[in-house]
Design an enzyme around this catalytic site. Structure first.
Site, PDB file in Angstrom:
ATOM      1  N   ASP A 148      49.340  49.599  43.096  1.00 35.69           N
ATOM      2  CA  ASP A 148      49.718  48.313  43.690  1.00 35.69           C
ATOM      3  C   ASP A 148      50.151  48.482  45.156  1.00 35.69           C
ATOM      4  OD1 ASP A 148      50.164  45.562  43.580  1.00 35.69           O
ATOM      5  OD2 ASP A 148      51.225  45.677  41.671  1.00 35.69           O
ATOM      6  N   GLU A 181      45.498  45.996  46.395  1.00 35.01           N
ATOM      7  CA  GLU A 181      46.203  45.497  47.591  1.00 35.01           C
ATOM      8  C   GLU A 181      45.805  44.056  47.905  1.00 35.01           C
ATOM      9  OE1 GLU A 181      43.277  44.919  49.415  1.00 35.01           O
ATOM     10  OE2 GLU A 181      44.398  45.468  51.237  1.00 35.01           O
ATOM     11  N   ASN A 185      43.455  43.798  53.191  1.00 39.81           N
ATOM     12  CA  ASN A 185      42.877  44.619  54.269  1.00 39.81           C
ATOM     13  C   ASN A 185      41.380  44.815  54.069  1.00 39.81           C
ATOM     14  OD1 ASN A 185      45.499  45.669  55.707  1.00 39.81           O
ATOM     15  ND2 ASN A 185      45.863  45.810  53.511  1.00 39.81           N
ATOM     16  N   ASP A 203      47.261  37.365  42.766  1.00 42.16           N
ATOM     17  CA  ASP A 203      47.296  37.391  41.296  1.00 42.16           C
ATOM     18  C   ASP A 203      46.712  36.128  40.669  1.00 42.16           C
ATOM     19  OD1 ASP A 203      48.631  39.706  41.750  1.00 42.16           O
ATOM     20  OD2 ASP A 203      50.414  39.181  40.586  1.00 42.16           O
TER      21      ASP A 203
END
Ligand code: GLA
Length: 396
Positions: A148, A181, A185, A203
């Site tokens: 995570d 992540e 990114n 989520d």
């Protein structure tokens, strides 16, 4: 001179070996179960071992579900040597015991940690302990790690995840590496070298709006997916109770069209027959697990009504008609045109150059489990609100 060349060659080989992910894992999208969506922090060895039992007993193992994954909250602290400490109340026999049990059922074992200093639930994260934790996971018998991104503050994503990739490789046990992540990114641009799957979004929650929003965010990502490298729009909510059965069928169908990881997130020990029939629809699962490993692309986008096509091995294809709206729609579907559509196939068309027409295929409805009886190549199809029709074009 010879010695120097040998030294350089060996050095090159060694550096190549020491910096890679494990190859030949996740050739098709990982399937299994993860504790988070239903149980959150309420994890224990009883729950995890019970889930493993249920996967075998309920036929899910036979359908391809393989990884039993504990998400956050199994860890409480670090000891004086920096070793991660398991919650002894919830896992009294330790983690190797749980892993051994999962393995004894012919399944694989997954665990969770975080690249930051703490996990999202505030438990100790992996930052600064990557090599130590990787060795610990290997010793437990871990086969899958979800990693995570909470509390990562100024860390750079690519180098943080690459560091953990290298640590896992060094520890020597093949482990599927799942980056989490949340797409912040653009992991699809770089994570193929780092892990086997990467979250592309925030989520999921157990609602139509959440599910369909995450689905829409996958639209431009198809080209990044393939065997050993998958976009992950998050785990399944099928069976958790806040969508209708039809909406769960849509959720499951869309995830399979996307070649998404199929991690059930419900209570496997208390499933309704409807939930079982969705999670165990082998014809739909076969789309997800197709060896070509292509993610579906959007072929027609009329906003509320979309057609998605997934290229399959052996010049077959899956076509998904999606009614996102709150109203029933009746659509005229031209199956002859769909038979020709090249569905984002890299290289396009049929491999042997022969044109693909509707005469080459029978068309199977993968929820009705029947071939379509077509009087003509075009026909009207009814789509209730929030539903899909999924067809497989099967070579005659
Ligand atoms: C993040 C992840 C979730 C879950 C939780 C656990 O929110 O995205 O999938 O792992 O952390 O705390």
């Amino acid at each position: 001179m010879k010695k120097i060349i040998l030294f350089v060659v060996v050095g090159f080989l060694f550096s190549g070996i020491s910096a890679q992910k494990f190859d030949n894992l996740a050739k098709t999208p990982p399937m299994g179960w993860n504790s988070w969506n239903k149980f959150g922090c309420n994890v224990s060895e009883t729950l995890i071992m019970g889930a493993a039992d249920a996967i075998v007993r309920g036929g899910m193992k036979d359908a391809g579900y393989e990884y039993v994954i504990i998400d956050d909250c199994w860890q409480v602290s670090r000891d004086e040597n920096g070793e991660i400490v398991v919650d002894k109340d919830r896992f009294p026999h330790g983690m190797k015991y749980v892993a051994d049990y999962v393995h004894s059922k012919g399944l694989k074992f997954g665990i969770y940690s975080c690249a930051g200093t703490k996990t999202c639930a505030g438990r100790p994260g992996g930052f600064g302990h990557e090599y130590q934790d990787a060795r610990t996971y290997a010793a437990y018998g871990v086969d899958y790690l979800k990693y995570d991104w909470c509390n990562s503050t100024t860390q750079e994503a690519r180098s943080s995840y690459t560091n953990m990739r290298d640590a896992l490789y060094k520890a020597g046990r093949p482990i599927v590496f799942s980056l989490c992540e949340w797409g912040q990114n653009k992991p699809w641009e770089w994570a193929g070298e780092v892990g086997h799957l990467w979250r592309t979004t925030g989520d999921i929650s157990d609602s139509w709006n959440s599910m369909i929003t995450l689905f829409s965010q996958q639209k431009d990502l198809a080209r990044y997916a393939g065997p050993g490298r998958w976009n992950d729009p998050d785990m399944l909510e099928v069976g958790n109770g806040r969508m209708t059965t039809e909406e769960y069928k849509t959720h499951f169908s869309l995830w399979c069209m996307l070649a998404a990881p199929l991690l059930a997130g419900n209570d496997l020990q208390n499933m309704t027959p409807e939930t079982k029939s969705i999670l165990l629809n082998k014809e739909i699962i076969a789309l997800d697990q197709d060896t070509l490993g292509r993610q579906a692309t959007c072929y027609r986008d009329n906003t509320d009504y979309q057609i998605w096509i997934k290229a399959l091995a052996d010049n077959e294809k899956a076509v998904c008609l999606l009614n996102k709206s709150d109203e029933k729609k009746t659509v005229l579907v031209d199956f002859a045109l769909l038979a020709q559509a090249n569905s984002g196939r890299r290289g396009g068309g049929s491999r042997n150059g022969a044109p693909l027409t509707i005469d080459n295929f029978r068309v199977r409805d993968l929820w009705d489990h029947k071939d379509l009886v077509m009087k003509e190549a075009s026909m009207y199809i009814d789509l209730l609100p929030h539903t899909v029709k999924v067809f497989r074009f099967i070579k005659k």
